[in-house]
Design an enzyme around this catalytic site. Structure first.
Site, PDB file in Angstrom:
ATOM      1  CB  ALA A   1      -0.913   0.002   1.216  1.00  0.00           C
TER       2      ALA A   1
ATOM      3  CD  GLN B   1       2.490   6.744   4.272  1.00  0.00           C
ATOM      4  OE1 GLN B   1       3.370   6.269   4.987  1.00  0.00           O
ATOM      5  NE2 GLN B   1       2.672   7.874   3.593  1.00  0.00           N
ATOM      6  CB  SER B   2       3.559  -0.610   2.211  1.00  0.00           C
ATOM      7  OG  SER B   2       4.290  -1.781   2.525  1.00  0.00           O
ATOM      8  CG  ASN B   3       4.740   0.025   8.276  1.00  0.00           C
ATOM      9  OD1 ASN B   3       5.059   1.194   8.412  1.00  0.00           O
ATOM     10  ND2 ASN B   3       3.590  -0.450   8.727  1.00  0.00           N
ATOM     11  CG  PHE B   4       6.424  -5.991   3.383  1.00  0.00           C
ATOM     12  CD1 PHE B   4       7.697  -6.397   3.750  1.00  0.00           C
ATOM     13  CD2 PHE B   4       5.571  -6.943   2.827  1.00  0.00           C
ATOM     14  CE1 PHE B   4       8.125  -7.705   3.563  1.00  0.00           C
ATOM     15  CE2 PHE B   4       5.985  -8.253   2.635  1.00  0.00           C
ATOM     16  CZ  PHE B   4       7.262  -8.630   2.997  1.00  0.00           C
TER      17      PHE B   4
END
Length: 342
Positions: free
Chosen positions: A85, A87-90
């Site tokens: 996404a 705002q993905s942390n991954f």
């Protein structure tokens, strides 16, 4: 430790050693009491600080990417490709870990959050991924994991034609649950820290963290109740995903799946109004945790987990509870316009 438990620990440790791994995380992470939050809720709440895993602002994805990047290094990869996404942390952690390995990173950002403002699209994890030198692409669908993976394969073909060696971190559940190995290992870590809990609360999205932790605990003979708090899908849909990932994980490890269907506990009380969006209860949980414990949670994952935990406090009194902090704090800077009670 009892002999049978020691045997289980050795067997699981030996199986995990068979998989390539880069070991970039700052592990083990601490287990700490949340004394003021416990007093305010009349519960005994502790935290597993996986927000302290180190590289790239840390978080749970470091444990997962230790194994994905282990494969990438083994294959001689020069470029890592991943979807997440906006705002993905991954993807942020993938960019950081790829940079540490001297690899480029190509990030495909899905549109999962409707009506997102410019702060959400430019700040937080997006800003950090650009700072890390990642190349960003847009993918218009937010619920098309198969299509997103197919697009990455096309990008990988272009990179291969240009002389690069691409490695794809897959999104769809049709791929082996390699990232879940990081949380099978985390279950081992928790047991070896000699902390014992009645209940664990953890986010359940892709389900790799949730299913890995649950699989590892049951493989070690630990019966702690694990609540997977839904952050993307309702509990009925998510339960089938967790079931599937557990079966896949057993095949990957060549071990029996000791998780009973009754062990798969899903709670979707904090899911609304949807992925990446906050309810008033989630906002309140984030602010309460910050002001009582000086600990930051994010609106996408950990804030929802804490909101679900707080909704159950009347039923959890007298029990020792572990809140598994999976990180995600950089995403807060993409949500500065979403908080109403500051």
């Amino acid at each position: 430790m009892l002999p049978e438990k020691m045997q289980s620990v050795k067997m699981l440790t030996d199986r995990l050693l068979e998989f390539p791994r880069v070991r970039m995380g700052h592990l083990p992470t601490p287990v700490e009491p949340l004394s003021r939050l416990s007093a305010a809720t009349c519960c005994d709440i502790w935290v597993k600080r996986d927000d302290c895993t180190g590289i790239g602002f840390g978080g749970n994805k470091v444990r997962q990417l230790d194994f994905y990047l282990g494969q990438a290094v083994q294959q001689g990869a020069t470029q890592v490709l991943i979807t997440g996404a906006v705002q993905s942390n991954f993807v942020r952690v993938a960019a950081a870990m790829a940079a540490r390995q001297g690899m480029g990173c190509h990030i495909q950002l899905e549109e999962r959050v409707l009506d997102a403002d410019d702060t959400y699209r430019q700040n937080g994890n997006v800003f950090l991924s650009r700072m890390l030198g990642a190349t960003l692409y847009s993918y218009p669908e937010g619920e098309d994991e198969v299509g997103a993976d197919a697009r990455l394969f096309r990008l990988a073909q272009d990179l291969r034609s240009a002389g690069e060696v691409p490695f794809i971190v897959p999104l769809a559940p049709s791929s082996p649950p390699t990232g879940a190995l990081g949380y099978v290992d985390a279950a081992l870590e928790l047991i070896q820290q000699n902390h014992f809990f009645d209940d664990i609360f953890v986010a359940s999205g892709s389900s790799l963290t949730h299913s890995g932790l649950l699989f590892g605990l049951r493989a070690l003979g630990n019966s702690t109740t694990v609540y997977g708090v839904c952050v993307r899908r309702d509990r009925v849909t998510q339960k089938e995903r967790v079931r599937s990932r557990l079966r896949d994980l057993a095949l990957l490890l060549d071990m029996p799946n000791n998780v009973l269907d009754a062990d798969i506990r899903l709670d979707d009380c904090a899911l609304a109004p949807g992925y990446g969006r906050m309810s008033t209860e989630t906002e309140a949980a984030i602010l309460k945790t910050a002001r009582l414990e000086g600990m930051f949670l994010d609106p996408v994952y950990t804030g929802k987990v804490m909101a679900a935990l707080m909704a159950r406090t009347n039923k959890l009194r007298g029990r020792k509870i572990l809140f598994w902090h999976t990180g995600g704090q950089p995403a807060l800077f993409g949500y500065t316009n979403s908080f109403n009670d500051l």
